[in-house]
Each structure stands twice: as C-alpha cells, then as structure tokens.
Design an enzyme around this catalytic site. Structure first.
Site, PDB file in Angstrom:
ATOM      1  CE  LYS A  82      -1.732 -13.641   2.264  1.00  0.00           C
ATOM      2  NZ  LYS A  82      -0.479 -13.708   3.035  1.00  0.00           N
ATOM      3  NE  ARG A 129      -0.638  -7.130   3.790  1.00  0.00           N
ATOM      4  CZ  ARG A 129      -0.392  -7.872   2.706  1.00  0.00           C
ATOM      5  NH1 ARG A 129      -1.290  -7.980   1.775  1.00  0.00           N
ATOM      6  NH2 ARG A 129       0.753  -8.506   2.592  1.00  0.00           N
ATOM      7  NE  ARG A 152       7.054 -14.471  -1.617  1.00  0.00           N
ATOM      8  CZ  ARG A 152       6.029 -14.050  -0.883  1.00  0.00           C
ATOM      9  NH1 ARG A 152       4.863 -14.664  -0.961  1.00  0.00           N
ATOM     10  NH2 ARG A 152       6.150 -13.039  -0.069  1.00  0.00           N
ATOM     11  NE  ARG A 188       6.600  -8.423   3.035  1.00  0.00           N
ATOM     12  CZ  ARG A 188       6.997  -9.389   2.222  1.00  0.00           C
ATOM     13  NH1 ARG A 188       8.279  -9.558   1.945  1.00  0.00           N
ATOM     14  NH2 ARG A 188       6.107 -10.191   1.684  1.00  0.00           N
ATOM     15  NE  ARG A 240       6.671  -9.895  -3.257  1.00  0.00           N
ATOM     16  CZ  ARG A 240       5.625 -10.186  -2.488  1.00  0.00           C
ATOM     17  NH1 ARG A 240       4.827 -11.183  -2.816  1.00  0.00           N
ATOM     18  NH2 ARG A 240       5.384  -9.491  -1.410  1.00  0.00           N
TER      19      ARG A 240
HETATM   20  P1  AMP Z   1       1.618  -9.212  -0.772  1.00  0.00           P
HETATM   21  O1  AMP Z   1       1.903  -9.528  -2.198  1.00  0.00           O
HETATM   22  O2  AMP Z   1       0.218  -9.525  -0.366  1.00  0.00           O
HETATM   23  O3  AMP Z   1       2.641  -9.800   0.159  1.00  0.00           O
HETATM   24  O4  AMP Z   1       1.757  -7.627  -0.627  1.00  0.00           O
HETATM   25  C1  AMP Z   1       2.984  -6.972  -0.858  1.00  0.00           C
HETATM   26  C2  AMP Z   1       2.956  -5.584  -0.242  1.00  0.00           C
HETATM   27  O5  AMP Z   1       1.934  -4.799  -0.866  1.00  0.00           O
HETATM   28  C3  AMP Z   1       2.626  -5.536   1.237  1.00  0.00           C
HETATM   29  O6  AMP Z   1       3.780  -5.762   2.057  1.00  0.00           O
HETATM   30  C4  AMP Z   1       2.089  -4.118   1.377  1.00  0.00           C
HETATM   31  O7  AMP Z   1       3.132  -3.174   1.361  1.00  0.00           O
HETATM   32  C5  AMP Z   1       1.302  -3.948   0.082  1.00  0.00           C
HETATM   33  N1  AMP Z   1      -0.105  -4.408   0.250  1.00  0.00           N
HETATM   34  C6  AMP Z   1      -0.680  -5.496  -0.325  1.00  0.00           C
HETATM   35  N2  AMP Z   1      -1.963  -5.621   0.053  1.00  0.00           N
HETATM   36  C7  AMP Z   1      -2.204  -4.593   0.908  1.00  0.00           C
HETATM   37  C8  AMP Z   1      -3.332  -4.182   1.669  1.00  0.00           C
HETATM   38  N3  AMP Z   1      -4.485  -4.883   1.655  1.00  0.00           N
HETATM   39  N4  AMP Z   1      -3.204  -3.075   2.449  1.00  0.00           N
HETATM   40  C9  AMP Z   1      -2.062  -2.369   2.480  1.00  0.00           C
HETATM   41  N5  AMP Z   1      -0.956  -2.703   1.812  1.00  0.00           N
HETATM   42  C10 AMP Z   1      -1.006  -3.815   1.027  1.00  0.00           C
END
Ligand code: AMP
Length: 189
Positions: free
Chosen positions: A14, A89, A128, A146, A134
């Site tokens: 994404k 999400r 990654r 996750r 990260r």
């Molecule tokens: P991402 O970079 O999209 O993989 O997000 C990393 C982490 O941020 C996720 O595993 C969640 O812990 C938190 N996070 C990101 N977006 C959301 C969302 N829309 N709702 C809840 N937690 C989020």
C-alpha cells in the site's frame, strides 16, 4: 474532490503504491500509520500511548485515528482528492469515514484492494524490516498478531464495501509496475 481507499493486509504494498499514485494524480496521501509514527518520533503523549499498542501489533483506538483523518480532511479543502492508506481498519472507522465524507459533501469513490496471501505477508514484512527498521516489522509474534488483527477486524470491511458497490480487487503478488498499472487503470476510468 475524490476519495480513494488503498486497502489490504500489512505488507501488501500500500505504501509503495500510494507514493506513486499521489505523484501521478496529486492526491493527498493520508497514512494513519505514518501519522502515528510521526507522533511517536516527536514523543507526544499520543505518540507514547500509540507506541505501546503499535509495538504489540494491536490497533490504536478508533477515535484517535478518526480524529486525525478528520483534521486532515478539514484542513485540506484545496486538493484534487485524498488517498487513504491503512484507514479505515475497522467497521466503526468505515462508518465514521462515511459520515465524515457526507458532511464534507463527498463519498468513497473506490476501494482499491491489494490482495496477498498470509505467507507472502510474512515474507514482505520481514524484508521491509531490513530496509525501514520498523519495530513492529521485526518480531514474528508481533507480525502474527497484526495478521490475526487484519483477519479479525479489517477483513470484514471487504463485505462492507462490496455492499456499497465500489470495491475493486487487484492482485498484490505482482511486480510494483504491474500493480501500479492495474491501479491506474481503475483510477483513470
Ligand atoms: P501501518 O503503517 O498502516 O502498517 O500501521 C502501523 C500500525 O499503526 C498498525 O499496526 C496499528 O497499530 C496502527 N494503525 C495504523 N492505522 C490504524 C488505523 N486505521 N486504526 C488503528 N490502528 C492503526
């Protein structure tokens, strides 16, 4: 004003695709993950609370991300459109987004859903981790959580958006170029 959602499991590509899309279409890229990591890096109270959840592979509360998204939409009324990445999400977030967009006189124009089987999700995330460093990408049990969270809380959105008639699926297990071409095909319709 266009509103697109880039949807898919963690590691589906994404972020990579979002960067290319916003370069070409000049939409504003709104990644809740990036916004939360900015808060963490700045050491804000919100960032500290979020870090605990993120580093376990849990979601942060709906109200937190909904507030972030609302602020960004409200303060950027002169853009061509928005590309949401990693949001919504949960069903609650999707409902909140629908309500918000109605308020702003818009709607979700399309959900661009990148598919990827779980075993490739692992592979991609571990790869990654070596590039981006990260913390939530490095530990097997965090990644497992996750993925489980994705199936449990996020995957039901597929049925939700199929019901709204604007759900489009793209094979994520392909080259960056081919996935981008497929996405552009939909965005250019
Ligand atoms: P991402 O970079 O999209 O993989 O997000 C990393 C982490 O941020 C996720 O595993 C969640 O812990 C938190 N996070 C990101 N977006 C959301 C969302 N829309 N709702 C809840 N937690 C989020």
């Amino acid at each position: 004003m266009k509103y697109y959602i880039l949807f898919g499991p963690p590691g589906a590509g994404k972020g990579t695709q979002a960067k290319q899309i916003v370069e070409k279409y000049h939409y504003l890229h709104l990644s809740t993950g990036d916004l939360l990591r900015q808060e963490m890096a700045a050491g804000t109270e919100l960032g500290k609370k979020a870090a605990e959840l993120i580093n376990r592979g849990d979601l942060v509360p709906d109200e937190v991300v909904e507030g972030m998204i609302r602020n960004k939409i409200a303060s950027n009324r002169d853009v061509a459109g928005f590309l949401f990445d990693g949001f919504p999400r949960t069903i609650a977030q999707a409902e909140a987004l629908d309500a918000m967009l109605t308020e702003f006189g818009g709607k979700v124009d399309a959900v661009l859903s990148l598919t990827l089987p779980d075993e490739l999700v692992y592979e991609r995330i571990l790869h990654r981790a070596q590039i981006e460093g990260r913390k939530d990408d490095t530990d097997r049990s965090i990644i497992e959580n996750r993925i489980a969270t994705y199936h449990d809380k996020t995957e039901p959105l597929i049925t939700y958006y199929k019901g709204h008639g604007n759900y489009r699926e793209i094979e994520g297990n392909d080259t960056i170029e081919n996935v981008f071409a497929a996405l552009c095909g939909i965005l250019d319709e």
